[in-house]
Design a protein around this motif. Structure first.
Motif, PDB file in Angstrom:
ATOM      1  N   MET A   1      10.946 -11.113  -3.855  1.00  0.00           N
ATOM      2  CA  MET A   1       9.590 -11.528  -4.184  1.00  0.00           C
ATOM      3  C   MET A   1       9.222 -12.724  -3.318  1.00  0.00           C
ATOM      4  SD  MET A   1       6.880 -11.792  -6.822  1.00  0.00           S
ATOM      5  CE  MET A   1       6.773 -10.198  -6.236  1.00  0.00           C
ATOM      6  N   PRO A   2       8.048 -12.695  -2.680  1.00  0.00           N
ATOM      7  CA  PRO A   2       7.606 -13.826  -1.872  1.00  0.00           C
ATOM      8  C   PRO A   2       7.532 -15.104  -2.698  1.00  0.00           C
ATOM      9  CG  PRO A   2       6.157 -11.940  -1.572  1.00  0.00           C
ATOM     10  CD  PRO A   2       7.110 -11.607  -2.679  1.00  0.00           C
ATOM     11  N   LEU A   3       7.792 -16.211  -2.080  1.00  0.00           N
ATOM     12  CA  LEU A   3       7.736 -17.537  -2.693  1.00  0.00           C
ATOM     13  C   LEU A   3       8.818 -17.773  -3.721  1.00  0.00           C
ATOM     14  CD1 LEU A   3       3.900 -17.722  -3.410  1.00  0.00           C
ATOM     15  CD2 LEU A   3       5.081 -18.588  -1.407  1.00  0.00           C
ATOM     16  N   GLY A   4       9.657 -16.814  -3.977  1.00  0.00           N
ATOM     17  CA  GLY A   4      10.698 -16.981  -4.970  1.00  0.00           C
ATOM     18  C   GLY A   4      10.181 -16.955  -6.400  1.00  0.00           C
ATOM     19  N   ASP A  30      -2.270 -15.473   6.083  1.00  0.00           N
ATOM     20  CA  ASP A  30      -0.804 -15.510   6.186  1.00  0.00           C
ATOM     21  C   ASP A  30      -0.180 -15.035   4.880  1.00  0.00           C
ATOM     22  OD1 ASP A  30       1.860 -16.052   6.617  1.00  0.00           O
ATOM     23  OD2 ASP A  30       1.595 -18.198   6.916  1.00  0.00           O
ATOM     24  N   ALA A  31       0.297 -13.808   4.877  1.00  0.00           N
ATOM     25  CA  ALA A  31       0.879 -13.221   3.662  1.00  0.00           C
ATOM     26  C   ALA A  31       2.139 -13.949   3.212  1.00  0.00           C
ATOM     27  CB  ALA A  31       1.177 -11.743   3.891  1.00  0.00           C
ATOM     28  N   ASP A  32       2.771 -14.712   4.104  1.00  0.00           N
ATOM     29  CA  ASP A  32       3.995 -15.428   3.761  1.00  0.00           C
ATOM     30  C   ASP A  32       3.752 -16.905   3.457  1.00  0.00           C
ATOM     31  OD1 ASP A  32       5.623 -13.160   4.067  1.00  0.00           O
ATOM     32  OD2 ASP A  32       5.729 -13.471   6.238  1.00  0.00           O
ATOM     33  N   ALA A  33       2.505 -17.322   3.378  1.00  0.00           N
ATOM     34  CA  ALA A  33       2.188 -18.730   3.105  1.00  0.00           C
ATOM     35  C   ALA A  33       2.670 -19.122   1.715  1.00  0.00           C
ATOM     36  CB  ALA A  33       0.693 -18.964   3.211  1.00  0.00           C
ATOM     37  N   ALA A  34       3.006 -20.393   1.552  1.00  0.00           N
ATOM     38  CA  ALA A  34       3.458 -20.916   0.255  1.00  0.00           C
ATOM     39  C   ALA A  34       2.231 -21.226  -0.597  1.00  0.00           C
ATOM     40  CB  ALA A  34       4.317 -22.157   0.460  1.00  0.00           C
ATOM     41  N   ALA A  35       1.550 -20.171  -1.009  1.00  0.00           N
ATOM     42  CA  ALA A  35       0.323 -20.313  -1.782  1.00  0.00           C
ATOM     43  C   ALA A  35       0.077 -19.053  -2.591  1.00  0.00           C
ATOM     44  CB  ALA A  35      -0.858 -20.562  -0.842  1.00  0.00           C
ATOM     45  N   LEU A  36      -0.792 -19.193  -3.582  1.00  0.00           N
ATOM     46  CA  LEU A  36      -1.281 -18.052  -4.359  1.00  0.00           C
ATOM     47  C   LEU A  36      -2.795 -18.028  -4.183  1.00  0.00           C
ATOM     48  CD1 LEU A  36       0.765 -18.556  -7.647  1.00  0.00           C
ATOM     49  CD2 LEU A  36       1.168 -16.847  -5.869  1.00  0.00           C
ATOM     50  N   THR A  37      -3.353 -16.850  -3.984  1.00  0.00           N
ATOM     51  CA  THR A  37      -4.791 -16.706  -3.748  1.00  0.00           C
ATOM     52  C   THR A  37      -5.421 -15.903  -4.873  1.00  0.00           C
ATOM     53  OG1 THR A  37      -4.450 -16.768  -1.359  1.00  0.00           O
ATOM     54  CG2 THR A  37      -6.539 -15.862  -2.127  1.00  0.00           C
ATOM     55  N   CYS A  38      -6.546 -16.411  -5.396  1.00  0.00           N
ATOM     56  CA  CYS A  38      -7.283 -15.703  -6.445  1.00  0.00           C
ATOM     57  C   CYS A  38      -7.958 -14.480  -5.851  1.00  0.00           C
ATOM     58  CB  CYS A  38      -8.315 -16.630  -7.082  1.00  0.00           C
ATOM     59  SG  CYS A  38      -9.288 -15.817  -8.366  1.00  0.00           S
ATOM     60  N   THR A  39      -7.825 -13.348  -6.511  1.00  0.00           N
ATOM     61  CA  THR A  39      -8.418 -12.099  -6.026  1.00  0.00           C
ATOM     62  C   THR A  39      -9.912 -12.024  -6.302  1.00  0.00           C
ATOM     63  OG1 THR A  39      -7.807 -10.988  -8.083  1.00  0.00           O
ATOM     64  CG2 THR A  39      -6.255 -10.820  -6.252  1.00  0.00           C
ATOM     65  N   VAL A  40     -10.448 -12.960  -7.105  1.00  0.00           N
ATOM     66  CA  VAL A  40     -11.877 -12.945  -7.425  1.00  0.00           C
ATOM     67  C   VAL A  40     -12.640 -13.998  -6.625  1.00  0.00           C
ATOM     68  CG1 VAL A  40     -13.581 -13.271  -9.269  1.00  0.00           C
ATOM     69  CG2 VAL A  40     -11.497 -11.988  -9.717  1.00  0.00           C
ATOM     70  N   CYS A  41     -12.230 -15.259  -6.736  1.00  0.00           N
ATOM     71  CA  CYS A  41     -13.001 -16.343  -6.109  1.00  0.00           C
ATOM     72  C   CYS A  41     -12.462 -16.781  -4.755  1.00  0.00           C
ATOM     73  CB  CYS A  41     -13.085 -17.543  -7.042  1.00  0.00           C
ATOM     74  SG  CYS A  41     -11.520 -18.405  -7.318  1.00  0.00           S
ATOM     75  N   GLY A  42     -11.229 -16.411  -4.420  1.00  0.00           N
ATOM     76  CA  GLY A  42     -10.660 -16.750  -3.131  1.00  0.00           C
ATOM     77  C   GLY A  42     -10.006 -18.122  -3.041  1.00  0.00           C
ATOM     78  N   VAL A  47       2.069 -23.604  -3.610  1.00  0.00           N
ATOM     79  CA  VAL A  47       3.324 -23.436  -4.346  1.00  0.00           C
ATOM     80  C   VAL A  47       4.290 -24.445  -3.731  1.00  0.00           C
ATOM     81  CG1 VAL A  47       5.218 -21.882  -4.922  1.00  0.00           C
ATOM     82  CG2 VAL A  47       2.878 -21.007  -4.813  1.00  0.00           C
ATOM     83  N   THR A  48       4.686 -25.429  -4.536  1.00  0.00           N
ATOM     84  CA  THR A  48       5.542 -26.514  -4.071  1.00  0.00           C
ATOM     85  C   THR A  48       6.912 -26.415  -4.731  1.00  0.00           C
ATOM     86  OG1 THR A  48       3.565 -27.895  -3.856  1.00  0.00           O
ATOM     87  CG2 THR A  48       5.700 -29.018  -3.823  1.00  0.00           C
ATOM     88  N   ASP A  49       7.939 -26.296  -3.931  1.00  0.00           N
ATOM     89  CA  ASP A  49       9.308 -26.158  -4.442  1.00  0.00           C
ATOM     90  C   ASP A  49       9.423 -25.023  -5.456  1.00  0.00           C
ATOM     91  OD1 ASP A  49      10.241 -28.290  -2.885  1.00  0.00           O
ATOM     92  OD2 ASP A  49       9.664 -29.751  -4.406  1.00  0.00           O
ATOM     93  N   GLY A  50       8.713 -23.926  -5.208  1.00  0.00           N
ATOM     94  CA  GLY A  50       8.771 -22.764  -6.082  1.00  0.00           C
ATOM     95  C   GLY A  50       7.915 -22.869  -7.330  1.00  0.00           C
ATOM     96  N   ILE A  51       7.102 -23.935  -7.433  1.00  0.00           N
ATOM     97  CA  ILE A  51       6.267 -24.143  -8.617  1.00  0.00           C
ATOM     98  C   ILE A  51       4.793 -24.024  -8.235  1.00  0.00           C
ATOM     99  CG2 ILE A  51       5.617 -25.768 -10.438  1.00  0.00           C
ATOM    100  CD1 ILE A  51       8.434 -27.027 -10.015  1.00  0.00           C
ATOM    101  N   PRO A  52       4.058 -23.072  -8.815  1.00  0.00           N
ATOM    102  CA  PRO A  52       2.626 -22.950  -8.528  1.00  0.00           C
ATOM    103  C   PRO A  52       1.867 -24.162  -9.076  1.00  0.00           C
ATOM    104  CG  PRO A  52       3.465 -20.969  -9.605  1.00  0.00           C
ATOM    105  CD  PRO A  52       4.533 -22.007  -9.690  1.00  0.00           C
ATOM    106  N   VAL A  53       1.031 -24.753  -8.238  1.00  0.00           N
ATOM    107  CA  VAL A  53       0.219 -25.897  -8.644  1.00  0.00           C
ATOM    108  C   VAL A  53      -1.190 -25.358  -8.918  1.00  0.00           C
ATOM    109  CG1 VAL A  53      -0.614 -28.183  -8.014  1.00  0.00           C
ATOM    110  CG2 VAL A  53       1.613 -27.400  -7.174  1.00  0.00           C
ATOM    111  N   LEU A  54      -1.429 -24.977 -10.178  1.00  0.00           N
ATOM    112  CA  LEU A  54      -2.691 -24.328 -10.543  1.00  0.00           C
ATOM    113  C   LEU A  54      -3.699 -25.342 -11.061  1.00  0.00           C
ATOM    114  CD1 LEU A  54      -1.286 -21.099 -12.209  1.00  0.00           C
ATOM    115  CD2 LEU A  54      -2.044 -21.447  -9.863  1.00  0.00           C
ATOM    116  N   LEU A  55      -4.032 -26.302 -10.215  1.00  0.00           N
ATOM    117  CA  LEU A  55      -5.035 -27.323 -10.525  1.00  0.00           C
ATOM    118  C   LEU A  55      -6.225 -27.117  -9.602  1.00  0.00           C
ATOM    119  CD1 LEU A  55      -2.673 -30.432 -10.661  1.00  0.00           C
ATOM    120  CD2 LEU A  55      -3.620 -29.172 -12.604  1.00  0.00           C
ATOM    121  N   LEU A  56      -7.422 -27.084 -10.174  1.00  0.00           N
ATOM    122  CA  LEU A  56      -8.606 -26.897  -9.339  1.00  0.00           C
ATOM    123  C   LEU A  56      -8.726 -27.993  -8.292  1.00  0.00           C
ATOM    124  CD1 LEU A  56     -11.192 -25.709 -12.005  1.00  0.00           C
ATOM    125  CD2 LEU A  56     -10.153 -24.359 -10.183  1.00  0.00           C
TER     126      LEU A  56
END
Length: 69
Positions: A1-4, A30-42, A47-56
């Motif tokens: 799984m990407p990003l671990g 970049d499909a391998d970037a250390a990030a998650l992208t919203c499929t609705v708003c973009g 993702v820092t050290d394997g932890i998603p930072v879901l702050l606006l």
């Protein structure tokens, strides 16, 4: 799984914005970037050290940046 990230975790994560949607690994550029992208708003969330930072406040892209550009 990407990003671990665990596949089950990725299935339940969602964008915290009011127009939220599912998140997918990487960015459109970049499909391998250390990030998650919203499929609705973009918005892209780091993702820092394997932890998603879901702050606006940490998100890049999305409707606000499109309006500014």
């Amino acid at each position: 799984m990407p990003l671990g990230l665990d596949a089950d975790l990725l299935e339940i994560l969602a964008c915290p914005a009011p127009d939220h949607g599912a998140l997918r690994p990487g960015t459109p550029e970049d499909a391998d970037a250390a990030a998650l992208t919203c499929t609705v708003c973009g918005r892209r969330y780091p993702v820092t050290d394997g932890i998603p930072v879901l702050l606006l406040s940490e998100a890049t892209g999305g409707p606000e940046q499109s309006a500014q550009g």
